[in-house]
Each structure stands twice: as C-alpha cells, then as structure tokens.
Design a protein around this motif. Structure first.
Motif, PDB file in Angstrom:
ATOM      1  N   HIS A 111       0.689  -1.254  -0.073  1.00  0.00           N
ATOM      2  CA  HIS A 111      -0.077  -0.097  -0.029  1.00  0.00           C
ATOM      3  C   HIS A 111       0.983   1.548  -0.024  1.00  0.00           C
ATOM      4  O   HIS A 111       1.951   1.358   0.771  1.00  0.00           O
ATOM      5  N   PHE A 112       0.787   2.291  -0.993  1.00  0.00           N
ATOM      6  CA  PHE A 112       1.509   3.466  -1.127  1.00  0.00           C
ATOM      7  C   PHE A 112       0.736   4.619  -1.013  1.00  0.00           C
ATOM      8  O   PHE A 112      -0.309   4.683  -1.759  1.00  0.00           O
ATOM      9  N   VAL A 113       0.624   5.290  -0.018  1.00  0.00           N
ATOM     10  CA  VAL A 113      -0.194   6.595   0.149  1.00  0.00           C
ATOM     11  C   VAL A 113       0.764   7.752  -0.129  1.00  0.00           C
ATOM     12  O   VAL A 113       1.675   7.991   0.480  1.00  0.00           O
ATOM     13  N   ALA A 167      -8.632   4.703   7.439  1.00  0.00           N
ATOM     14  CA  ALA A 167      -8.313   4.316   8.757  1.00  0.00           C
ATOM     15  C   ALA A 167      -7.114   3.370   8.640  1.00  0.00           C
ATOM     16  O   ALA A 167      -6.239   3.347   9.556  1.00  0.00           O
ATOM     17  N   ALA A 168      -6.834   2.715   7.508  1.00  0.00           N
ATOM     18  CA  ALA A 168      -5.567   1.966   7.460  1.00  0.00           C
ATOM     19  C   ALA A 168      -4.330   2.852   7.477  1.00  0.00           C
ATOM     20  O   ALA A 168      -3.280   2.376   8.078  1.00  0.00           O
ATOM     21  N   ALA A 172      -1.164   2.975  10.023  1.00  0.00           N
ATOM     22  CA  ALA A 172       0.440   3.022   9.490  1.00  0.00           C
ATOM     23  C   ALA A 172       0.921   4.051  10.184  1.00  0.00           C
ATOM     24  O   ALA A 172       2.160   4.074  10.612  1.00  0.00           O
ATOM     25  N   ILE A 173       0.456   5.372  10.252  1.00  0.00           N
ATOM     26  CA  ILE A 173       1.114   6.475  10.732  1.00  0.00           C
ATOM     27  C   ILE A 173       1.332   6.425  12.159  1.00  0.00           C
ATOM     28  O   ILE A 173       2.198   6.702  12.751  1.00  0.00           O
ATOM     29  N   GLU A 174       0.352   5.810  12.794  1.00  0.00           N
ATOM     30  CA  GLU A 174       0.425   5.771  14.400  1.00  0.00           C
ATOM     31  C   GLU A 174       1.434   4.857  14.712  1.00  0.00           C
ATOM     32  O   GLU A 174       2.093   4.921  15.634  1.00  0.00           O
ATOM     33  N   ALA A 175       1.845   3.799  13.936  1.00  0.00           N
ATOM     34  CA  ALA A 175       3.130   2.602  14.073  1.00  0.00           C
ATOM     35  C   ALA A 175       4.236   3.710  14.044  1.00  0.00           C
ATOM     36  O   ALA A 175       5.128   3.490  14.736  1.00  0.00           O
ATOM     37  N   LEU A 176       4.448   4.545  12.841  1.00  0.00           N
ATOM     38  CA  LEU A 176       5.472   5.230  12.706  1.00  0.00           C
ATOM     39  C   LEU A 176       5.595   6.267  13.964  1.00  0.00           C
ATOM     40  O   LEU A 176       6.966   6.793  14.469  1.00  0.00           O
ATOM     41  N   VAL A 177       4.704   6.905  14.478  1.00  0.00           N
ATOM     42  CA  VAL A 177       4.820   7.860  15.621  1.00  0.00           C
ATOM     43  C   VAL A 177       5.195   7.225  16.758  1.00  0.00           C
ATOM     44  O   VAL A 177       5.926   7.784  17.591  1.00  0.00           O
TER      45      VAL A 177
END
Length: 184
Positions: A111-113, A167-168, A172-177
């Motif tokens: 997945h690429f955002v 949501a996905a 993903a961002i929460e994991a980075l934070v």
C-alpha cells in the motif's frame, strides 16, 4: 410580510442550511489527520526525513515514510525477509526500509499513500481541481479527487473506499509515531 422581506428570509434560510452543510463537511477531520500532524512534528523535531516501523500485530509487515515539506509518502507491506528488515529497524536505517518496502516487498500486500499537504488523507482536494491524495495497491491506483464517476463508482462506494484507506493509513502512521517516540 412584503415580497422583498419574504425573498430575503428564504435566501437567508437557504444560506444558513448550505453554510451548516459546509461547516459539517469541514468539521469532519480525517481519521489520519492527527497522526499525520504528530508524525510531521516528531520528524521535524528530530530533524529526520524518514522513519520506519513494524506494523502492530504482525511479524512480517512493515511501514516506512519519507517526508518532504508539505508531503508525506507512506508505504506498508509484508516482506519475505522480516529478519533482515528488523535488523535495519534496530539500526534505525529508516530510509533503507522505505526503499525495501517499495522494491523488495510482497507486491499484492503493498500500500502506497501520497498525502499531499501532510495533513491526513482527504476525500477530496481543499480547492476544486487542486492536488489530490492517492492510494496505490498492487492492483489498483486510486486518487481521492472527489470524482467517483470517473472511477465508475457510486459516491457511497467512493466514500467507503476513502474511509477504509484513511483508517489503514492512520494505523500505519500511528505505528511510525510510536517508533519515533520509542526511539527517543
């Protein structure tokens, strides 16, 4: 009540209803807005332009991000070599993990955002015809430009796809934070 007064009253009522609708749309912040803001603030404070992390609850899925002024590019995918990626994570080789996720990950899990604005995924651009956020998977590329008819889908299907992606992306961002906070 005279004709001009009634017309003015109707016009004010219509303006109030339209204004309320616009305010409600603007008030609905994307689920990914707060995590995106937190990520950008942490990257800036730590003078980093990249970060990576293991996705929560997975042994073989990782996420990586590159940040540019006003833009986040975030990718998450499974890898066939989680031990190698984990070693890079321990060494904080975040950019290398980002590159690995783009080239050496399981294609159908990728997945690429692209978050233009680095402000969370938006269902449609702020300005009509403005740049749109996007989500690419192994089989589909999707631009959140508000033009669901061009994508041959209903508005409900478009908004469902947006909500699922948002949501996905937030997860993903929460994991980075979390990784940046843990890294100290």
């Amino acid at each position: 009540m005279s004709f001009p007064s009634r017309a003015l009253g109707r016009l004010l009522t219509i303006a109030a209803v339209v204004g309320t609708g616009v305010a409600e749309i603007r008030a609905q912040e994307p689920q990914s807005a707060a995590p995106a803001k937190a990520l950008v603030e942490l990257l800036t404070a730590k003078k980093l332009d990249s970060v990576a992390a293991r996705m929560p609850g997975s042994h073989d899925e990782f996420v990586g991000a590159l940040a540019f002024p006003g833009q986040l590019m975030v990718i998450w995918a499974r890898t066939t070599a989680p031990a190698v990626v984990n070693e890079k994570l321990i060494r904080k080789e975040y950019r290398e993990i980002y590159i690995d996720m783009n080239s050496a990950s399981v294609a159908d899990s990728r997945h690429f955002v692209t978050d233009l604005g680095a402000d969370g995924l938006r269902a449609r651009p702020e300005a009509k015809g403005g740049p749109a956020d996007s989500h690419d998977t192994g089989s589909h590329s999707f631009r959140f430009d508000g033009n669901w008819k061009k994508d041959k889908m209903s508005e409900a299907a478009y908004m469902k796809a947006y909500a699922e992606t948002d949501a996905a992306y937030a997860r993903a961002i929460e994991a980075l934070v979390a990784e940046l906070k843990k890294a100290g």
